[in-house]
Design an enzyme around this catalytic site. Structure first.
Site, PDB file in Angstrom:
ATOM      1  N   HIS A 156      -3.742   0.683  12.128  1.00 16.13           N
ATOM      2  CA  HIS A 156      -4.126   2.065  11.875  1.00 16.13           C
ATOM      3  C   HIS A 156      -5.348   2.511  12.681  1.00 16.13           C
ATOM      4  O   HIS A 156      -5.862   3.596  12.468  1.00 16.13           O
ATOM      5  CB  HIS A 156      -4.387   2.284  10.373  1.00 16.13           C
ATOM      6  CG  HIS A 156      -3.108   2.297   9.553  1.00 16.13           C
ATOM      7  ND1 HIS A 156      -2.046   1.472   9.819  1.00 16.13           N
ATOM      8  CD2 HIS A 156      -2.744   3.025   8.485  1.00 16.13           C
ATOM      9  CE1 HIS A 156      -1.081   1.698   8.941  1.00 16.13           C
ATOM     10  NE2 HIS A 156      -1.480   2.642   8.114  1.00 16.13           N
ATOM     11  N   PHE A 195       0.836  -1.203   0.000  1.00 20.74           N
ATOM     12  CA  PHE A 195       0.000   0.000   0.000  1.00 20.74           C
ATOM     13  C   PHE A 195       0.864   1.243   0.000  1.00 20.74           C
ATOM     14  O   PHE A 195       0.650   2.156   0.793  1.00 20.74           O
ATOM     15  CB  PHE A 195      -0.933  -0.006   1.223  1.00 20.74           C
ATOM     16  CG  PHE A 195      -1.582  -1.343   1.476  1.00 20.74           C
ATOM     17  CD1 PHE A 195      -2.602  -1.802   0.646  1.00 20.74           C
ATOM     18  CD2 PHE A 195      -1.165  -2.145   2.530  1.00 20.74           C
ATOM     19  CE1 PHE A 195      -3.202  -3.030   0.868  1.00 20.74           C
ATOM     20  CE2 PHE A 195      -1.752  -3.387   2.764  1.00 20.74           C
ATOM     21  CZ  PHE A 195      -2.774  -3.827   1.930  1.00 20.74           C
TER      22      PHE A 195
HETATM   23  N1  SAH Z   1       4.731  -1.132   5.624  1.00 20.97           N
HETATM   24  C1  SAH Z   1       4.009  -2.110   4.804  1.00 20.97           C
HETATM   25  C2  SAH Z   1       2.527  -2.140   5.073  1.00 20.97           C
HETATM   26  C3  SAH Z   1       2.159  -2.480   6.484  1.00 20.97           C
HETATM   27  S1  SAH Z   1       0.442  -2.900   6.624  1.00 20.97           S
HETATM   28  C4  SAH Z   1       4.240  -1.811   3.324  1.00 20.97           C
HETATM   29  O1  SAH Z   1       4.720  -0.746   2.983  1.00 20.97           O
HETATM   30  O2  SAH Z   1       3.915  -2.639   2.487  1.00 20.97           O
HETATM   31  C5  SAH Z   1       0.292  -3.025   8.373  1.00 20.97           C
HETATM   32  C6  SAH Z   1       0.940  -4.255   8.980  1.00 20.97           C
HETATM   33  O3  SAH Z   1       0.975  -4.062  10.384  1.00 20.97           O
HETATM   34  C7  SAH Z   1       0.202  -5.587   8.743  1.00 20.97           C
HETATM   35  O4  SAH Z   1       1.038  -6.487   8.060  1.00 20.97           O
HETATM   36  C8  SAH Z   1      -0.129  -6.082  10.158  1.00 20.97           C
HETATM   37  O5  SAH Z   1       0.030  -7.475  10.340  1.00 20.97           O
HETATM   38  C9  SAH Z   1       0.849  -5.315  11.015  1.00 20.97           C
HETATM   39  N2  SAH Z   1       0.407  -5.094  12.386  1.00 20.97           N
HETATM   40  C10 SAH Z   1      -0.750  -4.540  12.809  1.00 20.97           C
HETATM   41  N3  SAH Z   1      -0.783  -4.455  14.140  1.00 20.97           N
HETATM   42  C11 SAH Z   1       0.392  -4.986  14.594  1.00 20.97           C
HETATM   43  C12 SAH Z   1       0.955  -5.194  15.901  1.00 20.97           C
HETATM   44  N4  SAH Z   1       0.300  -4.830  17.010  1.00 20.97           N
HETATM   45  N5  SAH Z   1       2.168  -5.763  15.985  1.00 20.97           N
HETATM   46  C13 SAH Z   1       2.845  -6.130  14.877  1.00 20.97           C
HETATM   47  N6  SAH Z   1       2.364  -5.941  13.621  1.00 20.97           N
HETATM   48  C14 SAH Z   1       1.158  -5.383  13.482  1.00 20.97           C
HETATM   49 MG    MG Z   2       0.750   2.257   5.121  1.00 21.13          MG
END
Ligand code: SAH
Ligand code: MG
Length: 203
Positions: A139, A15
């Site tokens: 998020h 994303f």
């Molecule tokens: N930075 C990535 C997108 C991250 S999407 C890119 O650029 O492609 C958000 C990610 O955060 C997801 O994979 C989800 O598993 C992770 N996530 C959400 N809450 C979390 C938590 N409490 N601890 C660890 N990972 C988490």
């Molecule tokens: Mg993002």
């Protein structure tokens, strides 16, 4: 950024538009002068490649934290769901195999250290100062703010705080990352740059 890593970053699912990825790479080069880089939210490794290539250029490393089971907004029925990342054995999301392949394809296995776990659990036991912290995990308001509160204190003086998916207009997207950005400013981080929804600040 080197051509192999850039091609991998552009091809992997995720994303993050390329312009934001390149700005993230620049932030990594900046923060990488101060110390290691750390991101919350690996997903399939797209941002890890932009940051990992910067870490390699600076002779440092990127720690990339994720439990790899997806955020609320990645689950079935939500906007950012991708059925391909569901483990058919459990019916749960599992992006770890995708992440591993991405880092291997980008030839960054010596530089990107995947940390498999919950960001707050890791943060409670963390101790090392960071040159860059990239906040891109869950998020939801409470989740994003808890990540900020747990991790922002590790950004070393002169280091960079980067936040993704910042929209000051509620019509454009969720407000939690924007609230994190506002909190960072209130805590004394100085705004550096905005590229799309990516914002950077300096400690
Ligand atoms: N930075 C990535 C997108 C991250 S999407 C890119 O650029 O492609 C958000 C990610 O955060 C997801 O994979 C989800 O598993 C992770 N996530 C959400 N809450 C979390 C938590 N409490 N601890 C660890 N990972 C988490
Ligand atoms: Mg993002």
């Amino acid at each position: 950024m080197d051509a192999q890593a850039l091609a991998v970053a552009r091809a992997v699912k995720g994303f993050m538009p390329d312009a934001e990825g390149l700005a993230l790479h620049e932030a990594g080069l900046d923060g990488g002068r101060v110390g290691p880089l750390l991101e919350i939210g690996s997903y399939c490794g797209k941002s890890a490649v932009y940051l990992g290539a910067a870490a390699r250029e600076r002779g440092t490393v990127l720690f990339s934290i994720d439990h790899h089971h997806g955020s609320e907004e990645n689950q079935a029925g939500w906007e950012h769901h991708d059925a391909e990342v569901v483990d058919p054995r459990t019916g749960r999301m599992d992006t770890l195999p995708f992440f591993r392949r991405t880092i291997e394809d980008a030839d960054l296995e010596g530089v990107v250290v995947g940390v498999l776990g919950d960001s707050l659990t890791v943060g409670r036991h963390w101790a090392a100062p960071l040159g860059l912290l990239f906040v891109d995990g869950g998020h939801a308001q409470d989740v994003a703010m808890a990540d900020y509160e747990t991790w922002s204190g590790f950004v070393a003086p002169g280091g960079v705080l980067a936040i993704h998916d910042v929209f000051d207009d509620p019509a454009a997207g969720g407000q939690a990352p924007f609230h994190v950005w506002q909190r960072g400013v209130a805590d004394g981080f100085r705004p550096l740059a905005t590229t799309g929804s990516l914002r950077t600040l300096r400690r």
